[in-house]
Design a protein around this motif. Structure first.
Motif, short mmCIF file in Angstrom:
data_model
loop_
_atom_site.label_atom_id
_atom_site.label_comp_id
_atom_site.label_asym_id
_atom_site.label_seq_id
_atom_site.Cartn_x
_atom_site.Cartn_y
_atom_site.Cartn_z
N LYS A 183 0.82 -20.90 5.85
CA LYS A 183 -0.32 -20.33 6.24
C LYS A 183 -1.44 -19.88 5.17
O LYS A 183 -0.91 -19.39 4.17
CB LYS A 183 -0.11 -19.11 6.90
CG LYS A 183 0.65 -19.21 8.24
CD LYS A 183 0.95 -17.91 8.95
CE LYS A 183 1.73 -18.10 10.49
NZ LYS A 183 2.76 -18.59 10.40
N PHE A 184 -2.70 -20.32 5.38
CA PHE A 184 -3.39 -20.15 4.23
C PHE A 184 -4.67 -19.24 4.98
O PHE A 184 -4.93 -19.39 5.85
CB PHE A 184 -4.28 -21.66 4.02
CG PHE A 184 -3.43 -22.55 3.36
CD1 PHE A 184 -3.30 -22.79 2.07
CD2 PHE A 184 -2.90 -23.40 4.54
CE1 PHE A 184 -2.57 -23.63 1.54
CE2 PHE A 184 -2.11 -24.46 3.91
CZ PHE A 184 -2.02 -24.57 2.39
N TYR A 185 -4.68 -18.10 4.12
CA TYR A 185 -5.65 -17.17 4.69
C TYR A 185 -6.99 -17.10 3.51
O TYR A 185 -6.90 -17.14 2.45
CB TYR A 185 -4.83 -15.80 4.27
CG TYR A 185 -3.97 -15.59 5.43
CD1 TYR A 185 -4.06 -14.95 6.67
CD2 TYR A 185 -2.59 -16.02 5.32
CE1 TYR A 185 -3.40 -14.73 7.71
CE2 TYR A 185 -1.70 -15.65 6.36
CZ TYR A 185 -1.84 -15.11 7.57
OH TYR A 185 -1.23 -15.08 8.56
N ASP A 186 -8.08 -16.46 4.04
CA ASP A 186 -9.24 -16.15 3.57
C ASP A 186 -8.91 -14.56 2.99
O ASP A 186 -8.78 -13.92 3.81
CB ASP A 186 -10.31 -16.19 4.61
CG ASP A 186 -11.82 -15.64 3.56
OD1 ASP A 186 -11.47 -14.99 2.82
OD2 ASP A 186 -12.90 -15.71 4.16
N HIS A 187 -8.47 -14.45 1.78
CA HIS A 187 -7.84 -13.44 1.29
C HIS A 187 -8.91 -12.34 1.25
O HIS A 187 -8.41 -11.20 1.45
CB HIS A 187 -7.64 -13.58 -0.26
CG HIS A 187 -6.61 -12.50 -1.13
ND1 HIS A 187 -5.86 -12.09 -0.05
CD2 HIS A 187 -7.05 -11.94 -2.02
CE1 HIS A 187 -5.39 -10.87 -0.76
NE2 HIS A 187 -6.04 -10.74 -2.01
N GLN A 188 -10.09 -12.52 1.27
CA GLN A 188 -11.24 -11.36 1.25
C GLN A 188 -11.04 -10.85 2.67
O GLN A 188 -11.38 -9.75 2.67
CB GLN A 188 -12.70 -11.78 0.80
CG GLN A 188 -12.57 -12.59 -0.62
CD GLN A 188 -12.12 -11.65 -1.50
OE1 GLN A 188 -12.48 -10.44 -1.53
NE2 GLN A 188 -11.26 -12.22 -2.61
N ASN A 189 -11.30 -11.60 3.59
CA ASN A 189 -11.19 -11.43 5.01
C ASN A 189 -10.01 -11.08 5.78
O ASN A 189 -10.01 -10.65 6.99
CB ASN A 189 -12.27 -12.19 5.85
CG ASN A 189 -13.61 -12.29 5.19
OD1 ASN A 189 -13.92 -11.06 4.98
ND2 ASN A 189 -14.11 -13.29 5.15
N LEU A 192 -6.79 -16.17 8.85
CA LEU A 192 -6.66 -17.73 8.53
C LEU A 192 -7.61 -18.50 8.32
O LEU A 192 -8.96 -18.48 8.95
CB LEU A 192 -5.82 -18.38 9.84
CG LEU A 192 -4.42 -17.88 10.16
CD1 LEU A 192 -3.98 -18.29 11.35
CD2 LEU A 192 -3.49 -18.22 8.94
N GLN A 193 -7.39 -19.25 7.17
CA GLN A 193 -8.70 -20.00 6.82
C GLN A 193 -8.75 -21.37 7.28
O GLN A 193 -7.70 -22.20 7.36
CB GLN A 193 -8.48 -20.42 5.10
CG GLN A 193 -9.59 -21.26 4.50
CD GLN A 193 -10.87 -20.47 4.51
OE1 GLN A 193 -11.32 -19.60 3.95
NE2 GLN A 193 -11.92 -21.50 5.17
N GLU A 194 -9.99 -21.80 7.97
CA GLU A 194 -9.94 -22.95 8.79
C GLU A 194 -10.17 -24.34 7.67
O GLU A 194 -10.69 -23.84 6.72
CB GLU A 194 -11.04 -22.82 9.80
CG GLU A 194 -10.77 -21.91 10.79
CD GLU A 194 -11.80 -21.95 11.87
OE1 GLU A 194 -12.93 -22.65 11.64
OE2 GLU A 194 -11.39 -21.17 12.78
N HIS A 195 -9.66 -25.34 8.14
CA HIS A 195 -10.10 -26.66 7.38
C HIS A 195 -9.76 -26.50 5.81
O HIS A 195 -10.40 -26.62 4.93
CB HIS A 195 -11.60 -26.92 7.35
CG HIS A 195 -12.16 -27.10 8.86
ND1 HIS A 195 -11.71 -27.97 9.82
CD2 HIS A 195 -13.21 -26.10 9.44
CE1 HIS A 195 -12.39 -27.72 10.95
NE2 HIS A 195 -13.04 -26.90 10.68
N VAL A 196 -8.42 -26.27 5.64
CA VAL A 196 -7.58 -26.28 4.76
C VAL A 196 -7.07 -27.83 4.25
O VAL A 196 -6.46 -28.31 4.96
CB VAL A 196 -6.69 -25.46 4.38
CG1 VAL A 196 -5.83 -25.42 2.96
CG2 VAL A 196 -7.10 -23.97 4.59
N ASN A 197 -7.43 -28.24 3.09
CA ASN A 197 -6.85 -29.74 2.69
C ASN A 197 -5.84 -29.46 1.46
O ASN A 197 -6.06 -28.51 0.61
CB ASN A 197 -8.09 -30.50 2.15
CG ASN A 197 -9.06 -30.80 3.25
OD1 ASN A 197 -9.03 -31.56 4.03
ND2 ASN A 197 -10.21 -30.07 3.13
#
Length: 292
Positions: A183-189, A192-197
């Protein structure tokens, strides 16, 4: 520091309890299968390596995604070479570098094993095992100690602090596949971070058990499954960030986070040894690692 560690361990127990399901307590909502390089030539069937992994488990209503890593075009066709297609799913020909996916929805599929093959290269065969997601009953909370032995959770934050990567795996077991949930997160908010490559690669004793290149996760969450492991030895997982977005990429690009999953016994697994190293083409820097 001791107080933080204590609360971190307690938090892991709570999270693990909520994540119970019916096979090594891992999520199989999305599973990747590779059409292996060279599978258009007979020989891969000798070790069941034409589709890798040969046999994968997916949750009912989950999705299986095939990626063609061979130079030739292939099909993913339900049925067997002897009996022919059964009509449940068929990719038709899909070329090198492309993908095909099937959602095993409960209106069409049920629990059980589904065989498939390549109509162009009939020695290529695979099996999808569809499993219902277990519900949690009151008595199931007695299984928390077992969960601690089976689940490893690792967390890492990118050098620039923008992306947090949460990795959850089942423990390495000989002759079994290992699930890797990322799982990839926008750490500041903390969303979940969308459109991760990204690319993901897993090895055991220098043998590649998983390799996915140019993955793109629209919702920032994915499940990968290794080939059957040769032993209970540690597994190394490399996740290379390739930017955020669809066309104009932002964020970390070309930075690799390296995780090491080490099997332990009992609740010691909660504190499993983890190593995170960020490497670029020019220099190597360290990520900050937080362990549950």
């Amino acid at each position: 520091m001791k107080t933080r560690t204590k609360w971190g361990a307690m938090l892991l127990v709570i999270i693990a309890t909520c994540a119970i399901n019916n096979e090594v307590f891992a999520d199989h909502s999305k599973v990747d299968v590779n059409v292996t390089e060279g599978s258009s030539v007979p020989g891969c069937e000798e070790n069941d390596e034409c589709y890798s992994p040969y046999n994968v488990s997916v949750d009912l209503n989950g999705e299986v995604i095939w990626t063609n890593n061979d130079t030739a075009a292939h099909t993913v066709t339900s049925g067997t070479p002897n009996d022919g297609p059964d009509g449940l799913f068929d990719s038709s020909l899909f070329t090198s570098g492309t993908t095909f996916s099937v959602k095993f929805t409960d209106d069409k599929f049920s629990e059980g094993d589904y065989s498939y093959f390549c109509m162009v290269h009939p020695w290529m065969e695979g099996i999808i095992s569809v499993e219902a997601v277990a519900t949690i009953e009151e008595d199931d909370y007695e299984s928390v100690e077992t969960i601690n032995e089976e689940i490893t959770k690792i967390q890492s934050i990118s050098e620039d602090g923008s992306i947090r990567i949460d990795v959850e795996t089942s423990k390495p077991v000989a002759n079994e596949v290992m699930s890797i949930d990322v799982k990839f997160y926008d750490h500041q908010n903390d969303k979940l971070q969308e459109h991760v490559n990204y690319d993901v690669r897993a090895t055991q004793n220098n043998e590649v058990v998983l390799s996915v290149v140019d993955a793109h996760e629209h919702n920032g969450s994915s499940t990968h499954t290794t080939a059957k492991l040769a032993s209970d030895e540690p597994v190394n997982i490399d996740i290379t960030l390739q930017g955020i977005g669809i066309d104009d990429l932002t964020g970390p690009i070309g930075e690799t986070v390296e995780f090491k999953v080490v099997p332990e016994f009992g609740v010691v697994t909660i504190a499993v040894l983890t190593i995170a190293i960020v490497s670029t083409t020019i220099l190597t820097t360290k990520y900050r690692i937080t362990k549950f």
